[in-house]
Design a protein around this motif. Structure first.
Motif, PDB file in Angstrom:
ATOM      1  N   LYS A 105       0.720  -1.251   0.102  1.00  0.00           N
ATOM      2  CA  LYS A 105       0.041   0.072  -0.169  1.00  0.00           C
ATOM      3  C   LYS A 105       0.744   1.306  -0.106  1.00  0.00           C
ATOM      4  O   LYS A 105       0.510   2.252  -0.849  1.00  0.00           O
ATOM      5  CB  LYS A 105      -0.822  -0.025   1.152  1.00  0.00           C
ATOM      6  CG  LYS A 105      -1.863   1.037   1.220  1.00  0.00           C
ATOM      7  CD  LYS A 105      -3.053   0.864   2.601  1.00  0.00           C
ATOM      8  CE  LYS A 105      -3.927   2.121   2.391  1.00  0.00           C
ATOM      9  NZ  LYS A 105      -4.682   2.046   3.394  1.00  0.00           N
ATOM     10  N   ARG A 106       1.883   0.916   0.731  1.00  0.00           N
ATOM     11  CA  ARG A 106       2.683   2.341   0.803  1.00  0.00           C
ATOM     12  C   ARG A 106       3.812   2.738  -0.340  1.00  0.00           C
ATOM     13  O   ARG A 106       3.700   3.886  -0.886  1.00  0.00           O
ATOM     14  CB  ARG A 106       3.733   2.203   2.031  1.00  0.00           C
ATOM     15  CG  ARG A 106       3.084   2.047   3.201  1.00  0.00           C
ATOM     16  CD  ARG A 106       2.574   3.482   3.963  1.00  0.00           C
ATOM     17  NE  ARG A 106       2.137   4.450   3.134  1.00  0.00           N
ATOM     18  CZ  ARG A 106       0.750   4.669   2.813  1.00  0.00           C
ATOM     19  NH1 ARG A 106      -0.135   3.873   3.830  1.00  0.00           N
ATOM     20  NH2 ARG A 106       0.061   5.401   2.268  1.00  0.00           N
ATOM     21  N   ARG A 112       2.472   1.752  -3.356  1.00  0.00           N
ATOM     22  CA  ARG A 112       1.530   2.247  -4.411  1.00  0.00           C
ATOM     23  C   ARG A 112       1.122   3.666  -4.375  1.00  0.00           C
ATOM     24  O   ARG A 112       0.970   4.418  -5.245  1.00  0.00           O
ATOM     25  CB  ARG A 112       0.216   1.319  -4.664  1.00  0.00           C
ATOM     26  CG  ARG A 112       0.455  -0.041  -4.884  1.00  0.00           C
ATOM     27  CD  ARG A 112      -0.828  -0.862  -4.854  1.00  0.00           C
ATOM     28  NE  ARG A 112      -1.800  -0.704  -3.966  1.00  0.00           N
ATOM     29  CZ  ARG A 112      -1.361  -1.800  -2.999  1.00  0.00           C
ATOM     30  NH1 ARG A 112      -0.414  -2.876  -3.271  1.00  0.00           N
ATOM     31  NH2 ARG A 112      -2.036  -2.023  -1.999  1.00  0.00           N
ATOM     32  N   SER A 113       1.203   4.144  -3.149  1.00  0.00           N
ATOM     33  CA  SER A 113       0.596   5.438  -2.886  1.00  0.00           C
ATOM     34  C   SER A 113       1.784   6.473  -3.129  1.00  0.00           C
ATOM     35  O   SER A 113       1.437   7.815  -3.641  1.00  0.00           O
ATOM     36  CB  SER A 113       0.790   5.618  -1.045  1.00  0.00           C
ATOM     37  OG  SER A 113       1.991   5.650  -0.480  1.00  0.00           O
TER      38      SER A 113
END
Length: 312
Positions: free
Chosen positions: A241-242, A244-245
């Protein structure tokens, strides 16, 4: 850092204007030269803190640090060695507009120049080397980067000193001081998200940082030691998630979990694993590793890793 050397820090500040790369150089009043912005470390500062402060003091531009782009060494008239650490730093258009710079007794003027002009214009070979290092990164397509900072919690009470649940184990006085001291260095990299294990010792470690940034702490069992040892922690989901952010983030966790965080960062970015990952995961309490990734092509691999020792 050695007492026999003078330490300083600065940045190669860059922006893109009408599709063209521009580098910031300063004209110094006293020395009548053209150089990159930098300055000496103040007592109690870390090198990244110095770099951000000096850029602001000399140019009025607030920056966040990107990848390191080199270290220069030269002799002062006093015969002491001066060692200057540099990072790349993107100046946003908003930051440039907000600058309140006026010519002064230290800096006569600021100038945004092309890389070609900078290489011919700068007064010192050591500055030219920093520009050349930066241009090699730019040619590799990693002009824009973002960091994921892997942080081990600060010093906590030992298990033998604590009779309650391990997740409730607090920081020691030393650990509380460490948490305060690392806050400024972490903020130097433009942290936007603060993610922590649910354990008290991790959350307390990032409270000073979150408070200074005005950010909430995202608490997750997926970074906790209890869940990791029970086999229920989904470290991959947090890391993915990090990545991709594409935003600067701190992940605060525990010694047994950190090697897995590093391996997942390598996996998520297509990076070949090696001893450097194990070294970056070997952290003392309040130590951290800054993993720099390409903002345009995060799957192209880790650009570089900086590791910072515990602060006492």
């Amino acid at each position: 850092m050695s007492d026999k050397a003078v330490y300083a820090a600065g940045a190669l500040v860059w922006r893109v204007v009408e599709g063209k790369l521009r580098i910031l150089v300063i004209h110094r009043t006293k020395y009548a030269d053209v150089t990159l912005p930098k300055g000496k470390v103040d007592p109690g500062e870390t090198l990244p803190e110095t770099a951000v402060r000096e850029i602001f003091e000399e140019t009025g531009i607030q920056v966040n640090l990107g990848v390191p782009v080199g270290v220069s060494h030269y002799r002062l008239p006093s015969r002491k060695q001066k060692i200057v650490h540099y990072w790349a730093a993107h100046a946003t258009e908003g930051a440039v507009r907000r600058s309140a710079f006026v010519p002064n007794k230290e800096v006569a003027g600021l100038e945004w120049v092309s890389p070609t002009r900078a290489l011919k214009y700068l007064s010192y070979p050591v500055d030219i080397e920093i520009v050349e290092n930066f241009l090699r990164l730019e040619s590799d397509g990693v002009l824009e980067t973002f960091p994921i900072i892997v942080l081990r919690h600060a010093k906590a009470l030992s298990r033998s000193e604590w009779t309650d649940a391990d997740a409730a184990r607090p920081l020691t006085d030393r650990g509380t001081k460490q948490a305060q001291k690392i806050s400024g260095t972490l903020a130097s990299f433009g942290v936007r998200r603060v993610v922590s294990s649910t354990a008290v010792r991790c959350v307390t470690t990032v409270v000073p940082l979150a408070t200074s940034l005005g950010r909430d702490i995202v608490r997750t069992d997926d970074l906790s030691q209890d869940a990791f040892e029970a086999g229920t922690a989904d470290v991959r989901a947090v890391v993915g998630k990090r990545v991709r952010s594409r935003k600067a983030a701190v992940l605060c966790s525990h010694r047994p979990v950190i090697p897995t965080i590093m391996r997942e960062l390598a996996l998520a970015t297509g990076t070949i694993e090696g001893q450097y990952l194990a070294d970056a995961a070997t952290l003392e309490p309040s130590g951290f590793s800054v993993v720099h990734l390409s903002a345009t092509h995060p799957g192209a691999g880790i650009v570089t890793i900086e590791t910072y020792d515990a602060r006492d």
